[in-house]
Write a protein that holds these residues in place. Structure first.
Motif, mmCIF file in Angstrom:
data_model
loop_
_atom_site.group_PDB
_atom_site.id
_atom_site.type_symbol
_atom_site.label_atom_id
_atom_site.label_comp_id
_atom_site.label_asym_id
_atom_site.label_seq_id
_atom_site.Cartn_x
_atom_site.Cartn_y
_atom_site.Cartn_z
ATOM 1 N N LEU A 222 0.822 -1.202 0.000
ATOM 2 C CA LEU A 222 0.000 0.000 0.000
ATOM 3 C C LEU A 222 0.859 1.256 0.000
ATOM 4 N N GLY A 223 0.417 2.248 -0.751
ATOM 5 C CA GLY A 223 1.061 3.547 -0.681
ATOM 6 C C GLY A 223 0.638 4.277 0.587
ATOM 7 N N ARG A 224 1.279 5.385 0.855
ATOM 8 C CA ARG A 224 1.018 6.122 2.090
ATOM 9 C C ARG A 224 -0.438 6.576 2.173
ATOM 10 N N PHE A 225 -0.958 7.161 1.075
ATOM 11 C CA PHE A 225 -2.339 7.650 1.101
ATOM 12 C C PHE A 225 -3.323 6.499 1.242
ATOM 13 N N HIS A 226 -3.108 5.413 0.479
ATOM 14 C CA HIS A 226 -4.023 4.272 0.525
ATOM 15 C C HIS A 226 -4.020 3.652 1.921
ATOM 16 N N LEU A 228 -3.404 5.235 4.798
ATOM 17 C CA LEU A 228 -4.139 6.123 5.687
ATOM 18 C C LEU A 228 -5.643 6.000 5.448
ATOM 19 N N PHE A 229 -6.035 5.955 4.182
ATOM 20 C CA PHE A 229 -7.442 5.802 3.826
ATOM 21 C C PHE A 229 -8.006 4.502 4.403
ATOM 22 N N ALA A 230 -7.261 3.409 4.233
ATOM 23 C CA ALA A 230 -7.717 2.108 4.736
ATOM 24 C C ALA A 230 -7.773 2.096 6.259
ATOM 25 N N SER A 231 -6.831 2.767 6.903
ATOM 26 C CA SER A 231 -6.799 2.764 8.369
ATOM 27 C C SER A 231 -8.026 3.449 8.960
#
Length: 322
Positions: A222-226, A228-231
């Motif tokens: 996962l990339g950083r944004f993905h 954070l979004f998933a979290s």
């Protein structure tokens, strides 16, 4: 940790093991349930429909104060409606699994296991619907909103598979947790409902295991944004899907004659019910810790939604509240 290649091979081996287990140990809805055994006959006046004390509604003072005949009537309806809800979630899940497999490249081990799981879930839907049909009750199952959105939810499997499998846990974990609490309690259940629950819990262990393995395998990519979004989305999906599955809809509440104040107490105002809600997601919190999906922002969301708490030390650890 080993190289990416060795990690990939371990993942493939795990999925092969799960697939082989589905071949060697699976259940058929119409040969592994003794539907016509006199012991399994469904009688609406059977006292075994009385809700046990581990049931969220069954332990309320309102329910315990009802005449015995009404306890049986309400318990019969509630347990039938819960089965219908499980059926509806699995219908959406099957559609999502097929959507996920639609464009998988040849040779991917997820295809074989996903279709094994879909096959087992089809047997579960047959088993659940057969039970509902034999009760003769016209239960609606889940909330109207869930049924309206159901046809669109599988689209996430194709475009956002990581989020889709988080959502899979959001539906499977509450159902699995409630059934395990009932079975572990040792309290009396109708034998047909017990058999159905035993089969479902046995096979859901593999299905939940696959979702865990998939998320563990994909999380490092996962990339950083993905990430954070998933979290942040993880606790939201847990709470939204839990309420859609566990909390009865308006029709069910009306049919059972549950007063509004009792509905609020059970879902989720009383301290005991809030503890039960938190305990339901001990496994998911453990997984979120392992996947790096717990951060200061997401922890606030878990707390705000009332589902924060101690993570389980191992899968399916019995909770104190249970």
């Amino acid at each position: 940790m080993g190289s990416i290649g060795s990690s990939q091979q371990e993942y493939h081996d795990l999925l092969r093991t799960l697939s082989e287990a589905s071949v060697e140990h699976h259940f058929d809805a119409f040969t592994d349930v003794a539907w016509d055994d006199p012991e399994n006959a469904i009688d609406p006046q059977d006292p075994r429909w009385i809700l046990p004390s581990v049931d969220a509604l069954g332990r309320t003072e309102w329910y315990r104060s009802l005449p015995r005949e009404r306890q049986i009537e309400v318990g019969f309806y509630r347990q039938t409606n819960v089965v219908k809800v499980g059926l509806q979630f699995e219908q959406v899940l099957i559609a999502g699994l097929m959507m996920y497999c639609l464009d998988l490249p040849n040779g991917r081990p997820e295809f074989r296991y996903s279709t094994h799981e879909a096959t087992e879930e089809c047997h579960h839907t047959q088993m659940f619907q057969e039970f509902v049909n034999r009760t003769g009750l016209d239960v609606a199952g889940s909330h109207t909103l869930f049924r309206a959105l159901g046809p669109f939810l599988p689209l996430a499997a194709k475009h956002l598979p990581f989020i889709f499998f988080i959502g899979v846990l959001g539906g499977e974990e509450p159902i699995d947790y409630v059934q395990k609490v009932m079975l572990r309690s040792g309290e009396e259940m109708h034998p047909l409902l017990r058999r159905i629950s035993q089969i479902h819990v046995a096979e859901e262990a593999r299905h939940i295991g696959f979702a865990h393995q998939y998320l563990e395998h994909r999380a490092p990519r996962l990339g950083r944004f993905h990430r954070l979004f998933a979290s942040v989305l993880t606790p939201v999906l847990m709470r939204v899907l839990c309420d859609a599955i566990v909390v009865p809809g308006r029709k069910a509440v009306k049919d059972m004659g549950i007063p509004p104040e009792v509905v609020r107490e059970v879902w989720w105002e009383s301290p005991e019910s809030r503890e039960f809600l938190r305990d339901m997601f001990g496994d998911v919190r453990m997984l979120a810790d392992e996947l790096g999906l717990m951060n200061p922002v997401s922890r606030r969301v878990w707390r705000a939604l009332g589902i924060a708490g101690r993570s389980n030390r191992f899968r399916s650890e019995p909770a104190r509240a249970a």
